[in-house]
Design a protein around this motif. Sequence first.
Motif, short mmCIF file in Angstrom:
data_model
loop_
_atom_site.label_atom_id
_atom_site.label_comp_id
_atom_site.label_asym_id
_atom_site.label_seq_id
_atom_site.Cartn_x
_atom_site.Cartn_y
_atom_site.Cartn_z
N ALA A 82 0.73 -1.11 0.04
CA ALA A 82 0.03 0.00 0.06
C ALA A 82 0.84 1.24 -0.19
CB ALA A 82 -1.07 0.06 1.25
N SER A 83 1.96 1.32 0.52
CA SER A 83 2.94 2.36 0.69
C SER A 83 4.39 2.05 0.66
CB SER A 83 2.39 3.10 2.09
OG SER A 83 2.63 2.13 3.14
N PRO A 84 4.72 1.34 -0.51
CA PRO A 84 6.21 0.91 -0.69
C PRO A 84 7.18 2.03 -0.50
CG PRO A 84 4.97 1.18 -2.80
CD PRO A 84 3.90 1.41 -1.93
N ASN A 85 7.21 3.18 -0.67
CA ASN A 85 8.07 4.26 -0.73
C ASN A 85 8.09 4.86 0.57
OD1 ASN A 85 8.90 3.65 -3.31
ND2 ASN A 85 7.06 5.02 -4.00
N VAL A 86 7.11 4.57 1.58
CA VAL A 86 7.24 5.19 2.91
C VAL A 86 8.27 4.85 3.79
CG1 VAL A 86 5.94 5.50 4.91
CG2 VAL A 86 4.49 5.80 3.03
N LEU A 121 4.14 11.57 7.77
CA LEU A 121 4.75 10.52 7.28
C LEU A 121 5.74 11.01 6.20
CD1 LEU A 121 1.68 7.87 6.86
CD2 LEU A 121 3.81 7.89 8.35
N TRP A 122 6.89 10.38 5.83
CA TRP A 122 7.76 10.79 5.01
C TRP A 122 8.25 9.56 3.90
CZ3 TRP A 122 10.43 15.55 4.27
CH2 TRP A 122 9.92 16.48 5.27
N ALA A 123 8.30 9.92 2.75
CA ALA A 123 8.54 8.99 1.81
C ALA A 123 9.59 9.14 0.55
CB ALA A 123 7.30 8.78 0.91
N LYS A 124 10.26 8.48 0.10
CA LYS A 124 11.27 8.63 -1.06
C LYS A 124 10.69 8.82 -2.33
CE LYS A 124 15.18 5.94 -0.76
NZ LYS A 124 16.01 4.76 -1.06
N ASN A 125 10.99 9.86 -3.01
CA ASN A 125 10.45 10.20 -4.27
C ASN A 125 11.29 9.40 -5.50
OD1 ASN A 125 12.79 11.80 -4.69
ND2 ASN A 125 11.61 13.77 -4.36
N LYS A 126 10.75 9.73 -6.50
CA LYS A 126 11.51 8.98 -7.94
C LYS A 126 12.93 9.30 -7.78
CE LYS A 126 9.82 12.39 -11.34
NZ LYS A 126 11.23 13.07 -11.57
N ASP A 127 13.27 10.65 -7.07
CA ASP A 127 14.74 11.02 -7.42
C ASP A 127 15.51 10.40 -6.30
OD1 ASP A 127 14.17 12.44 -9.69
OD2 ASP A 127 13.27 13.92 -8.78
#
Length: 473
Positions: free
Chosen positions: A263-267, A288-294
Amino acid sequence: MNNAASYHDWYDLAEEHDALSGMREWRGKEDSTLYDHAEIRLRLEKLKTLRQNRDDQGLLFTLNEGIHGNMGGMGQSKLYAQSKIGTKHLIEEYVNQVSDSLLYLADSTVTSIALEDKIDFFKRASLCFGRSALMLSGGGQLGNFHIGVIQCLAEQELLPKVISGSSAGSIFAGLAGTRTNNELIQFLSNQNFMDQVAKEAVIFQNIAVKEEKVDKKDLESIINNLIPDLTFQEAFELTGRKINISVSPHGAQQKSRLLNAIASPNVFIRSAILASCAVPGIFPPVTLWAKNKDGQKQPYLPSRKWIDGSMSNDLPIKRLTRLYAVNHFIVSLTNPLVLPFISDPNNQNELLAPVKKLTKAVMKETTQFNYSIAKRFFRYLPSSVTFAANTINSVVQQDYIGDINIMADVSSIRPDKLLSSLSVEKLIKLIKDGEKATWPKIAAIKTTTQIGRVLDSILEDLEQEAQISKLLA
Protein backbone atom coordinates in the motif's frame (compact mmCIF):
# COMPACT_ATOMS: atom_id res chain seq x y z
CA MET A 1 9.04 -25.49 34.11
CA ASN A 2 8.43 -21.93 35.36
CA ASN A 3 12.02 -21.75 36.55
CA ALA A 4 13.60 -23.15 33.37
CA ALA A 5 16.49 -21.05 32.05
CA SER A 6 16.15 -22.05 28.37
CA TYR A 7 13.66 -23.56 25.95
CA HIS A 8 15.70 -26.76 25.87
CA ASP A 9 15.42 -27.12 29.66
CA TRP A 10 11.73 -26.23 29.57
CA TYR A 11 11.06 -28.80 26.84
CA ASP A 12 12.71 -31.62 28.81
CA LEU A 13 10.55 -30.80 31.83
CA ALA A 14 7.42 -30.45 29.68
CA GLU A 15 8.09 -33.87 28.21
CA GLU A 16 8.26 -35.29 31.74
CA HIS A 17 5.05 -33.45 32.60
CA ASP A 18 3.30 -35.09 29.62
CA ALA A 19 4.38 -38.51 30.86
CA LEU A 20 3.02 -37.84 34.36
CA SER A 21 -0.25 -36.27 33.19
CA GLY A 22 -1.07 -39.00 30.65
CA MET A 23 -0.64 -36.68 27.68
CA ARG A 24 2.18 -38.79 26.22
CA GLU A 25 -0.31 -41.64 25.93
CA TRP A 26 -2.95 -39.25 24.57
CA ARG A 27 -0.62 -38.15 21.77
CA GLY A 28 -0.05 -41.74 20.65
CA LYS A 29 -3.74 -42.65 20.62
CA GLU A 30 -5.24 -41.77 17.23
CA ASP A 31 -8.98 -41.84 18.04
CA SER A 32 -10.51 -38.67 19.32
CA THR A 33 -13.78 -36.79 18.94
CA LEU A 34 -11.73 -33.64 18.32
CA TYR A 35 -10.83 -34.54 14.72
CA ASP A 36 -11.52 -37.06 11.92
CA HIS A 37 -8.64 -39.42 12.56
CA ALA A 38 -9.89 -41.95 9.99
CA GLU A 39 -9.70 -39.39 7.17
CA ILE A 40 -6.22 -38.24 8.21
CA ARG A 41 -4.97 -41.85 8.40
CA LEU A 42 -6.48 -42.64 4.97
CA ARG A 43 -4.84 -39.66 3.30
CA LEU A 44 -1.54 -40.34 5.05
CA GLU A 45 -1.39 -43.92 3.77
CA LYS A 46 -2.36 -42.80 0.27
CA LEU A 47 0.46 -40.25 0.16
CA LYS A 48 2.94 -42.85 1.39
CA THR A 49 1.87 -45.36 -1.28
CA LEU A 50 2.10 -42.82 -4.10
CA ARG A 51 5.57 -41.77 -2.96
CA GLN A 52 6.75 -45.38 -2.77
CA ASN A 53 5.39 -46.09 -6.26
CA ARG A 54 6.93 -42.84 -7.59
CA ASP A 55 3.53 -41.95 -9.03
CA ASP A 56 4.27 -38.24 -9.41
CA GLN A 57 1.08 -37.34 -11.28
CA GLY A 58 -1.02 -39.28 -8.78
CA LEU A 59 0.75 -37.54 -5.91
CA LEU A 60 0.13 -34.15 -7.51
CA PHE A 61 -3.56 -34.98 -8.02
CA THR A 62 -3.96 -36.16 -4.42
CA LEU A 63 -2.31 -33.04 -3.02
CA ASN A 64 -4.51 -30.98 -5.31
CA GLU A 65 -7.56 -32.51 -3.65
CA GLY A 66 -6.90 -30.50 -0.57
CA ILE A 67 -4.01 -28.85 1.21
CA HIS A 68 -5.35 -26.87 4.12
CA GLY A 69 -4.62 -26.50 7.78
CA ASN A 70 -7.94 -27.89 8.98
CA MET A 71 -8.07 -31.17 7.07
CA GLY A 72 -10.31 -33.47 9.06
CA GLY A 73 -10.50 -30.82 11.80
CA MET A 74 -6.79 -31.14 12.57
CA GLY A 75 -6.48 -27.37 12.98
CA GLN A 76 -8.86 -27.23 15.94
CA SER A 77 -7.18 -25.31 18.77
CA LYS A 78 -8.16 -27.86 21.45
CA LEU A 79 -5.85 -30.39 19.79
CA TYR A 80 -2.92 -28.14 20.64
CA ALA A 81 -4.00 -27.31 24.21
CA GLN A 82 -3.66 -30.80 25.70
CA SER A 83 -0.02 -31.81 25.55
CA LYS A 84 2.78 -29.40 26.50
CA ILE A 85 5.03 -30.41 23.61
CA GLY A 86 2.81 -31.32 20.66
CA THR A 87 -0.44 -32.79 19.42
CA LYS A 88 -1.55 -36.20 18.13
CA HIS A 89 1.33 -38.12 16.57
CA LEU A 90 -0.97 -38.89 13.63
CA ILE A 91 -1.42 -35.20 12.87
CA GLU A 92 2.30 -34.51 13.14
CA GLU A 93 3.08 -37.48 10.89
CA TYR A 94 0.52 -36.32 8.32
CA VAL A 95 1.91 -32.76 8.31
CA ASN A 96 5.42 -34.15 7.85
CA GLN A 97 4.28 -36.39 5.00
CA VAL A 98 2.54 -33.53 3.18
CA SER A 99 5.64 -31.35 3.63
CA ASP A 100 7.96 -34.10 2.35
CA SER A 101 5.67 -34.75 -0.62
CA LEU A 102 5.64 -31.07 -1.55
CA LEU A 103 9.43 -30.85 -1.32
CA TYR A 104 9.77 -34.00 -3.41
CA LEU A 105 7.56 -32.64 -6.22
CA ALA A 106 9.40 -29.32 -6.17
CA ASP A 107 12.80 -30.96 -6.63
CA SER A 108 14.41 -30.34 -10.02
CA THR A 109 15.08 -34.09 -10.42
CA VAL A 110 11.32 -34.66 -10.76
CA THR A 111 11.00 -34.01 -14.50
CA SER A 112 7.65 -35.74 -15.07
CA ILE A 113 5.96 -32.44 -14.21
CA ALA A 114 6.85 -29.28 -16.16
CA LEU A 115 8.29 -26.31 -14.26
CA GLU A 116 5.35 -24.11 -15.30
CA ASP A 117 2.89 -26.69 -13.98
CA LYS A 118 4.81 -26.92 -10.71
CA ILE A 119 4.75 -23.16 -10.23
CA ASP A 120 1.03 -23.05 -11.03
CA PHE A 121 0.30 -25.84 -8.53
CA PHE A 122 2.36 -24.38 -5.71
CA LYS A 123 0.89 -20.91 -6.18
CA ARG A 124 -2.62 -22.32 -5.95
CA ALA A 125 -1.67 -24.54 -3.01
CA SER A 126 -0.15 -21.59 -1.16
CA LEU A 127 -3.23 -19.46 -1.80
CA CYS A 128 -5.57 -22.24 -0.62
CA PHE A 129 -3.53 -23.12 2.44
CA GLY A 130 -2.95 -19.51 3.44
CA ARG A 131 -0.17 -18.27 5.67
CA SER A 132 0.52 -17.17 9.23
CA ALA A 133 1.12 -13.69 10.59
CA LEU A 134 2.59 -12.40 13.84
CA MET A 135 0.72 -9.41 15.27
CA LEU A 136 2.33 -7.21 17.93
CA SER A 137 -0.05 -5.04 19.92
CA GLY A 138 0.50 -1.68 21.54
CA GLY A 139 1.35 -1.37 25.22
CA GLY A 140 3.85 1.39 26.02
CA GLN A 141 6.91 0.05 27.80
CA LEU A 142 5.16 -3.31 28.14
CA GLY A 143 5.88 -3.68 24.42
CA ASN A 144 9.34 -4.93 25.40
CA PHE A 145 7.56 -8.24 26.01
CA HIS A 146 7.43 -8.55 22.18
CA ILE A 147 11.23 -8.69 22.04
CA GLY A 148 11.29 -11.99 23.92
CA VAL A 149 8.55 -13.37 21.64
CA ILE A 150 10.42 -12.36 18.50
CA GLN A 151 13.75 -13.63 19.78
CA CYS A 152 12.29 -17.02 20.69
CA LEU A 153 10.53 -17.44 17.33
CA ALA A 154 13.64 -16.35 15.43
CA GLU A 155 15.84 -18.83 17.30
CA GLN A 156 13.39 -21.62 16.46
CA GLU A 157 13.22 -20.36 12.83
CA LEU A 158 9.47 -19.88 13.21
CA LEU A 159 9.19 -16.12 12.75
CA PRO A 160 6.41 -15.57 10.17
CA LYS A 161 7.06 -13.65 6.96
CA VAL A 162 4.05 -11.42 7.67
CA ILE A 163 4.39 -9.22 10.78
CA SER A 164 2.22 -6.33 11.95
CA GLY A 165 2.79 -3.87 14.76
CA SER A 166 0.99 -0.92 16.28
CA SER A 167 2.22 1.69 18.74
CA ALA A 168 5.03 0.05 20.76
CA GLY A 169 4.57 -3.11 18.68
CA SER A 170 5.47 -1.15 15.54
CA ILE A 171 9.03 -0.63 16.82
CA PHE A 172 9.60 -4.34 17.14
CA ALA A 173 7.82 -5.17 13.89
CA GLY A 174 10.25 -2.77 12.22
CA LEU A 175 13.15 -4.34 14.10
CA ALA A 176 12.20 -7.82 12.88
CA GLY A 177 11.35 -6.77 9.34
CA THR A 178 14.62 -5.01 8.52
CA ARG A 179 16.99 -7.84 9.44
CA THR A 180 17.53 -11.39 8.31
CA ASN A 181 16.97 -14.12 10.89
CA ASN A 182 20.66 -14.43 11.81
CA GLU A 183 21.13 -10.65 11.92
CA LEU A 184 18.09 -10.31 14.17
CA ILE A 185 19.26 -12.94 16.67
CA GLN A 186 22.72 -11.37 16.79
CA PHE A 187 21.36 -7.83 17.16
CA LEU A 188 19.05 -8.72 20.05
CA SER A 189 21.88 -10.34 21.97
CA ASN A 190 24.47 -7.55 21.71
CA GLN A 191 25.20 -4.75 24.17
CA ASN A 192 24.09 -1.96 21.84
CA PHE A 193 20.54 -3.22 22.01
CA MET A 194 20.55 -3.32 25.80
CA ASP A 195 21.89 0.26 25.78
CA GLN A 196 18.77 1.29 23.86
CA VAL A 197 16.59 -0.44 26.46
CA ALA A 198 18.33 1.60 29.16
CA LYS A 199 17.85 4.80 27.15
CA GLU A 200 14.15 4.03 26.80
CA ALA A 201 13.86 3.68 30.59
CA VAL A 202 15.34 7.17 31.05
CA ILE A 203 12.84 8.75 28.62
CA PHE A 204 9.86 7.24 30.41
CA GLN A 205 11.33 8.24 33.76
CA ASN A 206 11.26 11.85 32.60
CA ILE A 207 7.55 11.51 31.79
CA ALA A 208 6.77 9.98 35.18
CA VAL A 209 8.93 12.22 37.40
CA LYS A 210 8.95 15.53 35.54
CA GLU A 211 5.49 15.09 33.94
CA GLU A 212 6.97 16.07 30.60
CA LYS A 213 5.84 15.11 27.13
CA VAL A 214 8.11 12.86 25.10
CA ASP A 215 10.78 14.86 23.32
CA LYS A 216 10.46 14.03 19.64
CA LYS A 217 14.24 13.90 19.28
CA ASP A 218 14.54 11.32 22.09
CA LEU A 219 12.04 8.94 20.51
CA GLU A 220 13.52 9.49 17.05
CA SER A 221 16.97 8.67 18.45
CA ILE A 222 15.76 5.30 19.82
CA ILE A 223 13.96 4.44 16.57
CA ASN A 224 16.94 5.47 14.44
CA ASN A 225 19.31 3.32 16.49
CA LEU A 226 17.04 0.27 16.21
CA ILE A 227 15.67 0.60 12.67
CA PRO A 228 17.74 1.05 9.47
CA ASP A 229 16.74 3.98 7.25
CA LEU A 230 14.71 1.93 4.75
CA THR A 231 11.41 2.18 2.94
CA PHE A 232 8.90 -0.66 3.22
CA GLN A 233 9.84 -1.87 -0.26
CA GLU A 234 13.57 -1.81 0.48
CA ALA A 235 13.05 -3.78 3.70
CA PHE A 236 11.00 -6.41 1.86
CA GLU A 237 13.68 -6.80 -0.82
CA LEU A 238 16.32 -7.15 1.90
CA THR A 239 14.59 -9.68 4.18
CA GLY A 240 11.55 -11.06 2.34
CA ARG A 241 9.43 -10.14 5.36
CA LYS A 242 6.18 -8.26 4.88
CA ILE A 243 5.98 -5.79 7.75
CA ASN A 244 2.85 -3.76 8.40
CA ILE A 245 2.47 -0.75 10.67
CA SER A 246 -0.89 0.63 11.82
CA VAL A 247 -1.45 4.37 12.11
CA SER A 248 -4.60 6.17 13.22
CA PRO A 249 -5.90 9.44 11.76
CA HIS A 250 -5.52 12.60 13.78
CA GLY A 251 -8.26 14.55 12.05
CA ALA A 252 -11.90 13.83 11.44
CA GLN A 253 -13.17 12.30 8.19
CA GLN A 254 -10.04 10.18 7.86
CA LYS A 255 -9.52 6.45 8.03
CA SER A 256 -6.79 4.44 9.72
CA ARG A 257 -4.07 3.03 7.48
CA LEU A 258 -1.94 -0.07 7.37
CA LEU A 259 1.44 0.92 5.93
CA ASN A 260 3.41 -1.76 4.07
CA ALA A 261 5.29 -2.58 0.86
CA ILE A 262 2.01 -3.06 -1.04
CA ALA A 263 0.00 0.00 0.00
CA SER A 264 2.85 2.43 0.71
CA PRO A 265 6.12 0.98 -0.68
CA ASN A 266 8.06 4.26 -0.67
CA VAL A 267 7.18 5.37 2.88
CA PHE A 268 10.09 5.31 5.31
CA ILE A 269 9.60 2.76 8.07
CA ARG A 270 11.05 5.09 10.69
CA SER A 271 8.40 7.76 10.04
CA ALA A 272 5.64 5.12 10.10
CA ILE A 273 6.84 3.88 13.51
CA LEU A 274 7.09 7.43 14.84
CA ALA A 275 3.47 8.02 13.80
CA SER A 276 2.26 4.74 15.26
CA CYS A 277 3.89 5.61 18.60
CA ALA A 278 2.39 9.11 18.78
CA VAL A 279 0.22 8.69 21.88
CA PRO A 280 -2.18 11.66 22.12
CA GLY A 281 -1.24 14.04 24.92
CA ILE A 282 2.27 12.58 25.14
CA PHE A 283 3.61 12.95 21.62
CA PRO A 284 2.47 15.31 18.82
CA PRO A 285 0.83 13.97 15.63
CA VAL A 286 3.27 12.96 12.91
CA THR A 287 3.61 13.61 9.18
CA LEU A 288 4.79 10.59 7.19
CA TRP A 289 7.83 10.75 4.91
CA ALA A 290 8.54 8.88 1.70
CA LYS A 291 11.23 8.55 -0.97
CA ASN A 292 10.37 10.18 -4.30
CA LYS A 293 11.45 9.02 -7.77
CA ASP A 294 14.74 10.91 -7.40
CA GLY A 295 15.55 9.16 -4.13
CA GLN A 296 14.88 12.29 -2.06
CA LYS A 297 12.78 12.44 1.12
CA GLN A 298 9.51 14.33 0.91
CA PRO A 299 6.29 14.48 2.96
CA TYR A 300 3.75 11.73 2.25
CA LEU A 301 0.18 13.03 2.28
CA PRO A 302 1.48 16.32 3.72
CA SER A 303 -1.98 17.62 4.65
CA ARG A 304 -2.57 14.71 7.02
CA LYS A 305 -1.10 13.79 10.37
CA TRP A 306 -1.19 10.44 12.15
CA ILE A 307 -1.20 9.10 15.69
CA ASP A 308 -1.03 5.89 17.78
CA GLY A 309 -1.93 2.88 15.63
CA SER A 310 -3.47 0.90 18.49
CA MET A 311 -6.29 3.43 18.78
CA SER A 312 -8.08 2.14 15.70
CA ASN A 313 -6.29 -0.97 14.40
CA ASP A 314 -4.21 -2.65 17.09
CA LEU A 315 -4.48 -6.08 15.45
CA PRO A 316 -5.33 -5.62 11.73
CA ILE A 317 -6.73 -9.11 11.11
CA LYS A 318 -9.07 -8.25 8.23
CA ARG A 319 -6.49 -6.21 6.33
CA LEU A 320 -3.77 -8.85 6.62
CA THR A 321 -6.24 -11.47 5.41
CA ARG A 322 -7.07 -9.39 2.35
CA LEU A 323 -3.49 -8.39 1.49
CA TYR A 324 -1.57 -11.62 2.09
CA ALA A 325 -4.15 -14.44 2.29
CA VAL A 326 -3.35 -14.79 5.99
CA ASN A 327 -5.70 -17.18 7.78
CA HIS A 328 -3.66 -18.05 10.87
CA PHE A 329 -2.77 -15.43 13.46
CA ILE A 330 -0.18 -15.49 16.23
CA VAL A 331 -0.89 -12.63 18.64
CA SER A 332 1.57 -11.12 21.11
CA LEU A 333 -0.72 -9.07 23.34
CA THR A 334 0.58 -6.43 25.76
CA ASN A 335 -2.22 -3.86 25.67
CA PRO A 336 -3.12 -3.38 29.38
CA LEU A 337 -6.35 -1.57 28.49
CA VAL A 338 -7.85 -4.80 27.15
CA LEU A 339 -5.85 -7.64 28.74
CA PRO A 340 -7.93 -7.68 31.97
CA PHE A 341 -11.01 -8.47 29.87
CA ILE A 342 -9.39 -11.00 27.50
CA SER A 343 -8.83 -14.70 28.12
CA ASP A 344 -6.98 -17.13 25.89
CA PRO A 345 -9.59 -19.64 24.61
CA ASN A 346 -6.86 -22.30 24.55
CA ASN A 347 -5.92 -21.84 28.21
CA GLN A 348 -7.82 -24.57 30.04
CA ASN A 349 -6.64 -23.25 33.42
CA GLU A 350 -8.28 -19.85 32.97
CA LEU A 351 -10.95 -20.00 35.69
CA LEU A 352 -12.29 -16.51 34.98
CA ALA A 353 -12.66 -17.08 31.24
CA PRO A 354 -16.51 -17.18 31.26
CA VAL A 355 -16.65 -14.02 33.37
CA LYS A 356 -14.17 -12.21 31.11
CA LYS A 357 -16.07 -13.31 28.01
CA LEU A 358 -19.35 -12.01 29.40
CA THR A 359 -17.77 -8.75 30.59
CA LYS A 360 -16.22 -8.18 27.16
CA ALA A 361 -19.55 -8.80 25.38
CA VAL A 362 -21.43 -6.45 27.72
CA MET A 363 -18.77 -3.73 27.31
CA LYS A 364 -18.91 -4.01 23.51
CA GLU A 365 -22.69 -3.78 23.35
CA THR A 366 -22.97 -1.01 25.96
CA THR A 367 -20.22 1.10 24.42
CA GLN A 368 -21.64 0.75 20.91
CA PHE A 369 -25.14 1.65 22.12
CA ASN A 370 -23.97 4.74 24.01
CA TYR A 371 -21.72 5.78 21.13
CA SER A 372 -24.56 5.55 18.59
CA ILE A 373 -26.69 7.83 20.78
CA ALA A 374 -23.92 10.33 21.51
CA LYS A 375 -22.75 10.51 17.91
CA ARG A 376 -25.66 12.69 16.81
CA PHE A 377 -24.54 15.39 19.31
CA PHE A 378 -20.86 15.43 18.28
CA ARG A 379 -21.25 18.58 16.19
CA TYR A 380 -22.17 20.51 19.34
CA LEU A 381 -19.23 19.22 21.39
CA PRO A 382 -15.55 20.24 21.47
CA SER A 383 -13.36 18.29 19.05
CA SER A 384 -11.35 16.83 21.97
CA VAL A 385 -14.51 15.22 23.41
CA THR A 386 -15.48 13.81 20.01
CA PHE A 387 -11.97 12.45 19.52
CA ALA A 388 -12.02 10.78 22.94
CA ALA A 389 -15.43 9.17 22.27
CA ASN A 390 -14.31 7.86 18.89
CA THR A 391 -11.11 6.46 20.42
CA ILE A 392 -12.85 4.69 23.31
CA ASN A 393 -15.43 3.11 21.02
CA SER A 394 -12.75 2.01 18.55
CA VAL A 395 -10.59 0.39 21.26
CA VAL A 396 -13.53 -1.49 22.78
CA GLN A 397 -14.93 -2.76 19.47
CA GLN A 398 -11.66 -4.28 18.23
CA ASP A 399 -10.91 -8.01 18.36
CA TYR A 400 -7.78 -9.00 20.27
CA ILE A 401 -7.70 -12.79 19.99
CA GLY A 402 -5.90 -14.87 17.36
CA ASP A 403 -5.39 -18.58 16.74
CA ILE A 404 -2.34 -18.71 19.01
CA ASN A 405 -2.16 -16.11 21.78
CA ILE A 406 0.94 -15.10 23.72
CA MET A 407 -0.23 -12.82 26.51
CA ALA A 408 1.73 -10.63 28.86
CA ASP A 409 0.87 -10.75 32.55
CA VAL A 410 -0.09 -7.17 33.41
CA SER A 411 -2.07 -7.97 36.53
CA SER A 412 0.29 -5.80 38.58
CA ILE A 413 0.34 -2.89 36.10
CA ARG A 414 -2.27 -0.14 36.37
CA PRO A 415 -3.53 1.10 32.96
CA ASP A 416 -3.12 4.75 34.05
CA LYS A 417 0.57 3.98 34.72
CA LEU A 418 1.15 2.59 31.24
CA LEU A 419 3.65 5.31 30.39
CA SER A 420 5.27 5.46 33.82
CA SER A 421 8.84 4.59 34.52
CA LEU A 422 10.05 1.00 34.61
CA SER A 423 13.60 0.22 35.66
CA VAL A 424 16.08 -1.38 33.28
CA GLU A 425 15.83 -4.55 35.37
CA LYS A 426 12.04 -4.65 34.92
CA LEU A 427 12.36 -4.05 31.19
CA ILE A 428 14.84 -6.92 30.90
CA LYS A 429 12.45 -9.11 32.89
CA LEU A 430 9.65 -8.21 30.46
CA ILE A 431 11.81 -9.41 27.58
CA LYS A 432 12.50 -12.69 29.39
CA ASP A 433 8.79 -13.03 30.23
CA GLY A 434 7.99 -12.73 26.52
CA GLU A 435 10.44 -15.48 25.73
CA LYS A 436 9.08 -17.77 28.46
CA ALA A 437 5.47 -17.12 27.46
CA THR A 438 6.34 -18.26 23.92
CA TRP A 439 7.86 -21.61 24.94
CA PRO A 440 4.49 -23.37 25.54
CA LYS A 441 3.28 -22.17 22.11
CA ILE A 442 6.27 -23.40 20.08
CA ALA A 443 4.90 -26.90 19.39
CA ALA A 444 1.56 -25.57 18.13
CA ILE A 445 3.24 -22.88 16.00
CA LYS A 446 5.65 -25.41 14.52
CA THR A 447 2.92 -27.87 13.46
CA THR A 448 0.27 -25.39 12.31
CA THR A 449 2.69 -23.30 10.23
CA GLN A 450 4.91 -26.05 8.80
CA ILE A 451 3.10 -26.62 5.49
CA GLY A 452 2.77 -22.88 4.90
CA ARG A 453 6.47 -22.34 5.54
CA VAL A 454 7.37 -25.17 3.15
CA LEU A 455 5.13 -23.73 0.42
CA ASP A 456 6.65 -20.25 0.79
CA SER A 457 10.17 -21.68 0.60
CA ILE A 458 9.33 -23.77 -2.47
CA LEU A 459 7.78 -20.83 -4.31
CA GLU A 460 10.84 -18.67 -3.69
CA ASP A 461 13.13 -21.39 -5.07
CA LEU A 462 10.92 -22.17 -8.09
CA GLU A 463 10.55 -18.54 -9.08
CA GLN A 464 14.34 -18.14 -8.96
CA GLU A 465 14.68 -21.30 -11.04
CA ALA A 466 12.19 -19.93 -13.58
CA GLN A 467 14.12 -16.65 -13.84
CA ILE A 468 17.38 -18.51 -14.41
CA SER A 469 15.74 -20.62 -17.09
CA LYS A 470 14.55 -17.50 -18.91
CA LEU A 471 18.02 -15.95 -18.78
CA LEU A 472 19.62 -19.12 -20.16
CA ALA A 473 17.01 -19.32 -22.92
